[in-house]
Design an enzyme around this catalytic site. Structure first.
Site, mmCIF file in Angstrom:
data_model
loop_
_atom_site.group_PDB
_atom_site.id
_atom_site.type_symbol
_atom_site.label_atom_id
_atom_site.label_comp_id
_atom_site.label_asym_id
_atom_site.label_seq_id
_atom_site.Cartn_x
_atom_site.Cartn_y
_atom_site.Cartn_z
ATOM 1 N N PRO A 30 -22.921 -22.205 14.365
ATOM 2 C CA PRO A 30 -24.254 -21.763 14.828
ATOM 3 C C PRO A 30 -24.179 -20.603 15.820
ATOM 4 O O PRO A 30 -25.138 -19.840 15.966
ATOM 5 C CB PRO A 30 -24.824 -23.020 15.505
ATOM 6 N N LEU A 31 -23.017 -20.490 16.493
ATOM 7 C CA LEU A 31 -22.823 -19.385 17.450
ATOM 8 C C LEU A 31 -21.900 -18.314 16.872
ATOM 9 O O LEU A 31 -21.443 -17.435 17.595
ATOM 10 C CB LEU A 31 -22.226 -19.936 18.757
ATOM 11 N N TYR A 50 -9.492 -32.642 12.229
ATOM 12 C CA TYR A 50 -9.411 -31.777 13.414
ATOM 13 C C TYR A 50 -8.276 -32.306 14.288
ATOM 14 O O TYR A 50 -8.374 -33.379 14.882
ATOM 15 C CB TYR A 50 -10.715 -31.787 14.211
ATOM 16 N N GLY A 58 -19.022 -19.166 15.275
ATOM 17 C CA GLY A 58 -17.713 -19.787 15.056
ATOM 18 C C GLY A 58 -16.596 -19.010 15.723
ATOM 19 O O GLY A 58 -16.678 -18.667 16.908
ATOM 20 N N PHE A 59 -15.552 -18.680 14.940
ATOM 21 C CA PHE A 59 -14.371 -18.016 15.508
ATOM 22 C C PHE A 59 -14.678 -16.565 15.908
ATOM 23 O O PHE A 59 -13.917 -15.938 16.629
ATOM 24 C CB PHE A 59 -13.202 -18.063 14.517
ATOM 25 N N THR A 60 -15.785 -16.024 15.401
ATOM 26 C CA THR A 60 -16.213 -14.666 15.786
ATOM 27 C C THR A 60 -17.608 -14.768 16.394
ATOM 28 O O THR A 60 -18.611 -14.732 15.686
ATOM 29 C CB THR A 60 -16.272 -13.749 14.539
ATOM 30 N N LEU A 65 -21.270 -14.537 17.806
ATOM 31 C CA LEU A 65 -22.348 -13.615 17.454
ATOM 32 C C LEU A 65 -22.477 -12.519 18.506
ATOM 33 O O LEU A 65 -22.439 -12.791 19.701
ATOM 34 C CB LEU A 65 -23.677 -14.374 17.381
HETATM 35 N N1 LIG Z 1 -18.201 -28.375 7.747
HETATM 36 C C1 LIG Z 1 -17.390 -27.388 8.060
HETATM 37 O O1 LIG Z 1 -16.721 -26.807 7.214
HETATM 38 C C2 LIG Z 1 -17.285 -26.949 9.496
HETATM 39 C C3 LIG Z 1 -16.602 -25.763 9.802
HETATM 40 C C4 LIG Z 1 -16.551 -25.375 11.140
HETATM 41 C C5 LIG Z 1 -17.135 -26.144 12.115
HETATM 42 N N2 LIG Z 1 -17.776 -27.310 11.788
HETATM 43 C C6 LIG Z 1 -18.473 -28.126 12.813
HETATM 44 O O2 LIG Z 1 -19.446 -27.310 13.408
HETATM 45 C C7 LIG Z 1 -19.277 -27.323 14.832
HETATM 46 C C8 LIG Z 1 -19.709 -25.984 15.398
HETATM 47 O O3 LIG Z 1 -18.891 -24.954 14.892
HETATM 48 P P1 LIG Z 1 -17.790 -24.184 15.759
HETATM 49 O O4 LIG Z 1 -17.481 -24.964 16.996
HETATM 50 O O5 LIG Z 1 -16.690 -23.831 14.858
HETATM 51 O O6 LIG Z 1 -18.505 -22.817 16.090
HETATM 52 P P2 LIG Z 1 -19.711 -22.396 17.049
HETATM 53 O O7 LIG Z 1 -20.412 -23.586 17.584
HETATM 54 O O8 LIG Z 1 -20.497 -21.377 16.318
HETATM 55 O O9 LIG Z 1 -18.950 -21.614 18.206
HETATM 56 C C9 LIG Z 1 -17.955 -22.182 18.972
HETATM 57 C C10 LIG Z 1 -17.325 -21.063 19.777
HETATM 58 O O10 LIG Z 1 -18.285 -20.529 20.673
HETATM 59 C C11 LIG Z 1 -17.825 -20.674 22.025
HETATM 60 N N3 LIG Z 1 -19.002 -21.066 22.808
HETATM 61 C C12 LIG Z 1 -19.698 -22.227 22.731
HETATM 62 N N4 LIG Z 1 -20.728 -22.218 23.583
HETATM 63 C C13 LIG Z 1 -20.699 -21.022 24.210
HETATM 64 C C14 LIG Z 1 -21.505 -20.423 25.214
HETATM 65 N N5 LIG Z 1 -22.559 -21.047 25.712
HETATM 66 N N6 LIG Z 1 -21.166 -19.171 25.625
HETATM 67 C C15 LIG Z 1 -20.109 -18.525 25.120
HETATM 68 N N7 LIG Z 1 -19.293 -19.050 24.181
HETATM 69 C C16 LIG Z 1 -19.592 -20.293 23.725
HETATM 70 C C17 LIG Z 1 -16.754 -21.721 21.991
HETATM 71 O O11 LIG Z 1 -15.780 -21.452 22.974
HETATM 72 P P3 LIG Z 1 -15.630 -22.359 24.305
HETATM 73 O O12 LIG Z 1 -14.849 -23.572 23.890
HETATM 74 O O13 LIG Z 1 -14.898 -21.479 25.240
HETATM 75 O O14 LIG Z 1 -17.016 -22.686 24.778
HETATM 76 C C18 LIG Z 1 -16.161 -21.526 20.610
HETATM 77 O O15 LIG Z 1 -15.206 -20.490 20.608
HETATM 78 C C19 LIG Z 1 -17.796 -27.640 15.032
HETATM 79 O O16 LIG Z 1 -17.537 -28.127 16.315
HETATM 80 C C20 LIG Z 1 -17.566 -28.642 13.913
HETATM 81 O O17 LIG Z 1 -17.964 -29.937 14.350
HETATM 82 C C21 LIG Z 1 -17.880 -27.708 10.485
#
Ligand SMILES: NC(=O)c1ccc[n+]([C@@H]2O[C@H](COP(=O)([O-])OP(=O)(O)OC[C@H]3O[C@@H](n4cnc5c(N)ncnc54)[C@H](OP(=O)(O)O)[C@@H]3O)[C@@H](O)[C@H]2O)c1
Length: 300
Positions: A224-225, A73, A227-229, A231
């Site tokens: 969980p939320l 990252y 990701g890039f799109t 929920l």
């Molecule tokens: N193993 C793998 O292949 C893999 C792939 C992807 C991710 N990961 C891990 O999984 C973790 C979680 O995934 P992710 O961060 O990609 O996706 P996520 O947790 O599903 O969603 C993150 C997105 O949601 C927004 N967000 C977070 N909290 C929010 C809220 N309360 N209200 C509105 N928007 C909110 C964030 O923007 P803001 O910054 O504006 O809050 C960001 O754009 C990553 O940080 C990483 O450590 C692992």
């Protein structure tokens, strides 16, 4: 939202506790994923480095003791920010990192799966995090982001098991893998967690989650939320409205209710979103709400 569930003292529960199997590592079920702390496209430094440090410090101050990261990252950036914000680390903090990819200058994601790549990756993580040993390392198999690809991962897991015997890694997990790959890896070494793409809408792993729960192995959904799109669902919004919570809080609470072996690592670059996400541990979902939320995946 006026009635949003707020950060309070009772939030110390953070969804309760989970011990990784066969380890002394016990974490709050709500943790934090650091990927959003790098710059746009998970590349380079963040626009607001002080803000990134503040998010990490706020998380740990609120009781989070499980942080998910990777040296790819940035690359290197999120690990360096974690070190800047939190080193020397609290003894109860569990940092989980992952190997299996590298980021060339064109910002793409390429496999880094040879024995030398994996060994170098462990040393990169140790150096950038400022550690002598890594608590948990996930082997992250390449393949599409929406789902794993079949194929043997035995060679890579064997390399990680060797690095574990050398004391550089304490425990091993897997990411972006199929059930067959989990079984293959378990024949080589103990597996303490599996990190795959899963959320209210994307439920391909329902059976795997239940199988891992029976073995006491953690299932840690990425995205969980969404990701890039993020929920979006009218049902999710309706349930959230009834509870006086936000849709993101309900999406996280649903995961906590889904299975006791699910650990959360929602990612955010915002202290306000972090607080909102941590407060999801206080939400109780009624059987009616759970039934409505369970219907979302079928409608997609
Ligand atoms: N193993 C793998 O292949 C893999 C792939 C992807 C991710 N990961 C891990 O999984 C973790 C979680 O995934 P992710 O961060 O990609 O996706 P996520 O947790 O599903 O969603 C993150 C997105 O949601 C927004 N967000 C977070 N909290 C929010 C809220 N309360 N209200 C509105 N928007 C909110 C964030 O923007 P803001 O910054 O504006 O809050 C960001 O754009 C990553 O940080 C990483 O450590 C692992």
């Amino acid at each position: 939202m006026g009635n949003t569930v707020r950060n309070t003292m009772s939030e110390a529960t953070l969804g309760g506790w989970f011990t990784f199997p066969g380890t002394s590592l016990t974490v709050q079920r709500i943790g934090y994923g650091a990927m959003q702390l790098a710059g746009p496209g998970v590349w380079g430094p963040p626009k607001d480095p002080d803000g990134a440090v503040a998010v990490l410090r706020e998380a740990v101050a609120a009781g989070v003791n499980h942080i998910d990261t990777s040296d790819f990252y940035g690359p290197h950036i999120t690990n360096q920010i974690i070190r800047q914000a939190l080193h020397p680390y609290p003894s109860e903090l569990v940092i989980v990192t992952k190997l299996g990819a590298r980021r060339p200058r064109d910002k793409s994601w390429q496999p880094a799966i040879s024995p030398q790549d994996l060994t170098d990756g462990v040393h990169d993580n140790l150096r950038n995090l400022g550690l002598d040993a890594l608590d948990i390392v996930n082997y992250r198999a390449m393949g599409a982001i929406h789902g794993p690809t079949d194929g043997s991962i035995a060679e890579q897991v064997t390399v990680l098991a060797d690095l574990r015997r050398k004391g550089l890694i304490r425990h091993i997990g897997l990411s972006n893998v199929t059930a067959a790959q989990v079984s293959e890896a378990q024949a080589i070494t103990d597996i303490v967690c599996v990190q795959n793409n899963y959320n209210l809408v994307h439920r391909h792993d329902d059976a795997l989650i239940d199988d891992l729960a029976r073995l006491g192995i953690a299932y840690v959904p990425f995205f969980p939320l969404g990701g890039f799109t993020p929920l979006q669902s009218s049902t999710l919004s309706d349930v959230a409205g009834q509870l006086g919570a936000t849709p993101m809080q309900v999406a996280l609470a649903w995961l906590l209710h889904r299975s006791p072996n699910i650990l959360l690592i929602p990612g955010t670059s915002s202290v306000a979103h972090l607080r909102e996400n941590l407060a999801a541990g206080q939400l109780t979902l009624s059987p009616q709400a759970l039934t409505a939320l369970d219907g979302i995946a079928a409608a997609h």
